[in-house]
Design a protein around this motif. Structure first.
Motif, mmCIF file in Angstrom:
data_model
loop_
_atom_site.group_PDB
_atom_site.id
_atom_site.type_symbol
_atom_site.label_atom_id
_atom_site.label_comp_id
_atom_site.label_asym_id
_atom_site.label_seq_id
_atom_site.Cartn_x
_atom_site.Cartn_y
_atom_site.Cartn_z
ATOM 1 N N TYR A 13 0.815 -1.220 0.000
ATOM 2 C CA TYR A 13 0.000 0.000 0.000
ATOM 3 C C TYR A 13 0.848 1.271 0.000
ATOM 4 N N SER A 14 2.145 1.126 0.222
ATOM 5 C CA SER A 14 3.001 2.306 0.358
ATOM 6 C C SER A 14 3.881 2.565 -0.852
ATOM 7 N N MET A 15 3.903 1.660 -1.815
ATOM 8 C CA MET A 15 4.844 1.788 -2.927
ATOM 9 C C MET A 15 4.512 2.974 -3.829
ATOM 10 N N GLN A 16 3.205 3.215 -4.060
ATOM 11 C CA GLN A 16 2.804 4.329 -4.925
ATOM 12 C C GLN A 16 2.627 5.608 -4.107
ATOM 13 N N ALA A 17 2.897 6.729 -4.751
ATOM 14 C CA ALA A 17 2.841 8.013 -4.043
ATOM 15 C C ALA A 17 1.417 8.449 -3.729
ATOM 16 N N LYS A 18 0.455 7.995 -4.529
ATOM 17 C CA LYS A 18 -0.934 8.410 -4.300
ATOM 18 C C LYS A 18 -1.859 7.201 -4.402
ATOM 19 N N ARG A 19 -3.031 7.331 -3.758
ATOM 20 C CA ARG A 19 -4.043 6.268 -3.781
ATOM 21 C C ARG A 19 -5.414 6.877 -4.041
ATOM 22 N N ARG A 20 -6.316 6.041 -4.555
ATOM 23 C CA ARG A 20 -7.672 6.494 -4.813
ATOM 24 C C ARG A 20 -8.578 6.083 -3.658
ATOM 25 N N VAL A 21 -9.335 7.040 -3.151
ATOM 26 C CA VAL A 21 -10.323 6.784 -2.112
ATOM 27 C C VAL A 21 -11.642 6.428 -2.779
ATOM 28 N N ASP A 22 -12.208 5.295 -2.428
ATOM 29 C CA ASP A 22 -13.490 4.848 -2.980
ATOM 30 C C ASP A 22 -14.536 4.798 -1.868
ATOM 31 N N LEU A 23 -15.606 5.552 -2.058
ATOM 32 C CA LEU A 23 -16.722 5.530 -1.121
ATOM 33 C C LEU A 23 -17.987 5.111 -1.854
ATOM 34 N N VAL A 24 -18.825 4.350 -1.173
ATOM 35 C CA VAL A 24 -20.154 4.026 -1.688
ATOM 36 C C VAL A 24 -21.180 4.643 -0.746
ATOM 37 N N VAL A 25 -22.019 5.527 -1.285
ATOM 38 C CA VAL A 25 -23.007 6.255 -0.493
ATOM 39 C C VAL A 25 -24.404 5.904 -1.017
ATOM 40 N N GLY A 26 -25.257 5.425 -0.140
ATOM 41 C CA GLY A 26 -26.622 5.086 -0.524
ATOM 42 C C GLY A 26 -27.614 6.141 -0.076
ATOM 43 N N VAL A 27 -28.572 6.498 -0.969
ATOM 44 C CA VAL A 27 -29.642 7.445 -0.632
ATOM 45 C C VAL A 27 -30.972 6.795 -1.005
ATOM 46 N N SER A 28 -32.036 7.339 -0.453
ATOM 47 C CA SER A 28 -33.363 6.777 -0.718
ATOM 48 C C SER A 28 -33.795 7.077 -2.147
ATOM 49 N N TYR A 29 -34.770 6.286 -2.640
ATOM 50 C CA TYR A 29 -35.275 6.472 -4.002
ATOM 51 C C TYR A 29 -36.029 7.790 -4.172
ATOM 52 N N SER A 30 -36.458 8.372 -3.068
ATOM 53 C CA SER A 30 -37.180 9.641 -3.159
ATOM 54 C C SER A 30 -36.252 10.851 -3.255
ATOM 55 N N SER A 31 -34.956 10.642 -3.136
ATOM 56 C CA SER A 31 -34.008 11.755 -3.160
ATOM 57 C C SER A 31 -33.831 12.303 -4.569
ATOM 58 N N ASP A 32 -33.520 13.598 -4.644
ATOM 59 C CA ASP A 32 -33.215 14.239 -5.909
ATOM 60 C C ASP A 32 -31.756 13.915 -6.260
ATOM 61 N N LEU A 33 -31.547 13.130 -7.287
ATOM 62 C CA LEU A 33 -30.195 12.660 -7.593
ATOM 63 C C LEU A 33 -29.261 13.804 -7.975
ATOM 64 N N ALA A 34 -29.786 14.828 -8.652
ATOM 65 C CA ALA A 34 -28.940 15.969 -9.025
ATOM 66 C C ALA A 34 -28.431 16.698 -7.798
ATOM 67 N N VAL A 35 -29.312 16.872 -6.796
ATOM 68 C CA VAL A 35 -28.903 17.536 -5.559
ATOM 69 C C VAL A 35 -27.865 16.694 -4.819
ATOM 70 N N VAL A 36 -28.086 15.387 -4.800
ATOM 71 C CA VAL A 36 -27.133 14.501 -4.121
ATOM 72 C C VAL A 36 -25.758 14.599 -4.776
ATOM 73 N N LYS A 37 -25.718 14.572 -6.108
ATOM 74 C CA LYS A 37 -24.440 14.670 -6.813
ATOM 75 C C LYS A 37 -23.742 15.991 -6.522
ATOM 76 N N ASP A 38 -24.494 17.077 -6.505
ATOM 77 C CA ASP A 38 -23.899 18.386 -6.212
ATOM 78 C C ASP A 38 -23.309 18.415 -4.811
ATOM 79 N N GLN A 39 -24.029 17.856 -3.849
ATOM 80 C CA GLN A 39 -23.539 17.850 -2.477
ATOM 81 C C GLN A 39 -22.275 16.987 -2.340
ATOM 82 N N LEU A 40 -22.249 15.866 -3.008
ATOM 83 C CA LEU A 40 -21.062 15.003 -2.934
ATOM 84 C C LEU A 40 -19.862 15.673 -3.588
ATOM 85 N N HIS A 41 -20.081 16.341 -4.726
ATOM 86 C CA HIS A 41 -18.987 17.080 -5.365
ATOM 87 C C HIS A 41 -18.463 18.182 -4.435
#
Length: 277
Positions: A170-198
């Motif tokens: 895990y230390s050989m490369q200078a940088k790593r990618r952080v991967d998160l999985v975030v779940g929201v309800s089906y009633s959520s506005d997906l555009a708003v969720v994307k803006d907030q995550l960005h």
């Protein structure tokens, strides 16, 4: 039977003078030789360190020099005792062959140690997964590799087991990618969720500027719409950033009224008076 005590005493004194001196000299050779070997091996280690040689290679070379020199000291001490060193070397060679056949596992560990030094899949200070354990590499010796786990346990793994499986560094490369999985309800506005995550990712100081940031719908799950959030950080910042982003997602979603679904169980009880009469 008459025993000449004086003669026996003179012979004993002669033996003591001859063999006692030999034994004393052999002990002195061994003690002084061991001290010299220690001084030389430490000097070699210090010289390699001053030349910025990788600590893994420096430790390995120091160990090899120490054991080779100690073998010479041992043979020299035996020679002082009157033992034919040529015969000892031959016997040691034959014994080494027999021991080598009996200790094939140890030789495999030694060979694996040489390969680790040559190809350097990991170095001292790297965080790795190897041999069924994970931790920071503290030492790579002739026969084994020592890891220190995050909860401060020492794990000693044979070099053959390390080289015989996958090594995740895990230390050989200078940088790593952080991967998160975030779940929201089906009633959520997906555009708003994307803006907030960005916005959350953009406001995280450890995230590398100029690197690709991904926020996208990855799955329509049974009870949630799952977003994947990917960004790049310097390797030492991986876990602090991962934890910080996870916390900020929860805090931000609570403020914005975005629901994060969780597993629930509905229990229905049907009461029939006639059945209890």
């Amino acid at each position: 039977m008459n025993i000449d005590i004086q003669k026996v005493s003179d012979q004993a004194t002669g033996y003591i003078m001859v063999y006692g001196t030999q034994i004393l000299m052999a002990l002195l050779i061994f003690i002084i030789g061991k001290w010299v070997v220690g001084v030389v091996s430490r000097a070699v280690g210090k010289a390699l360190s001053n030349r910025k040689v990788d600590p893994t290679i420096a430790k390995f070379i120091t160990n090899i020099i120490y054991y080779l020199m100690m073998a010479f000291v041992f043979i020299a001490a035996l020679g002082q005792l009157g033992v034919q060193t040529a015969s000892i070397v031959a016997i040691m060679g034959a014994a080494g062959l027999a021991v080598g056949l009996a200790l094939q596992g140890s030789l495999a560990n030694f060979a694996a140690g040489v390969l680790m030094i040559a190809f350097r899949p990991c170095r001292v200070g790297d965080f790795v997964e190897a041999g069924g354990a994970s931790g920071v590499v503290k030492e790579i010796s002739i026969f084994s590799t020592i890891l220190l786990t995050p909860d401060n346990k020492t794990v000693i793994i044979s070099n053959a087991n390390v080289m015989g499986g996958n090594i995740v560094n895990y230390s050989m490369q200078a940088k790593r990618r952080v991967d998160l999985v975030v779940g929201v309800s089906y009633s959520s506005d997906l555009a708003v969720v994307k803006d907030q995550l960005h916005e959350i990712v953009a406001n995280e100081s450890a995230v590398l500027v100029g690197e690709e940031v991904t926020v996208a719908v990855s799955e329509l799950a049974a009870s949630s719409v799952n977003f994947v959030v990917r960004c790049w950080v310097n390797t030492p910042d991986y876990w602090p950033t991962y934890f910080a982003l996870t916390e900020k997602v929860k805090i931000t979603f609570d403020k914005k009224g975005i629901e994060i679904p969780f597993n629930q169980m509905d229990v229905n009880i049907n009461y029939t008076p006639e059945a209890n009469a």
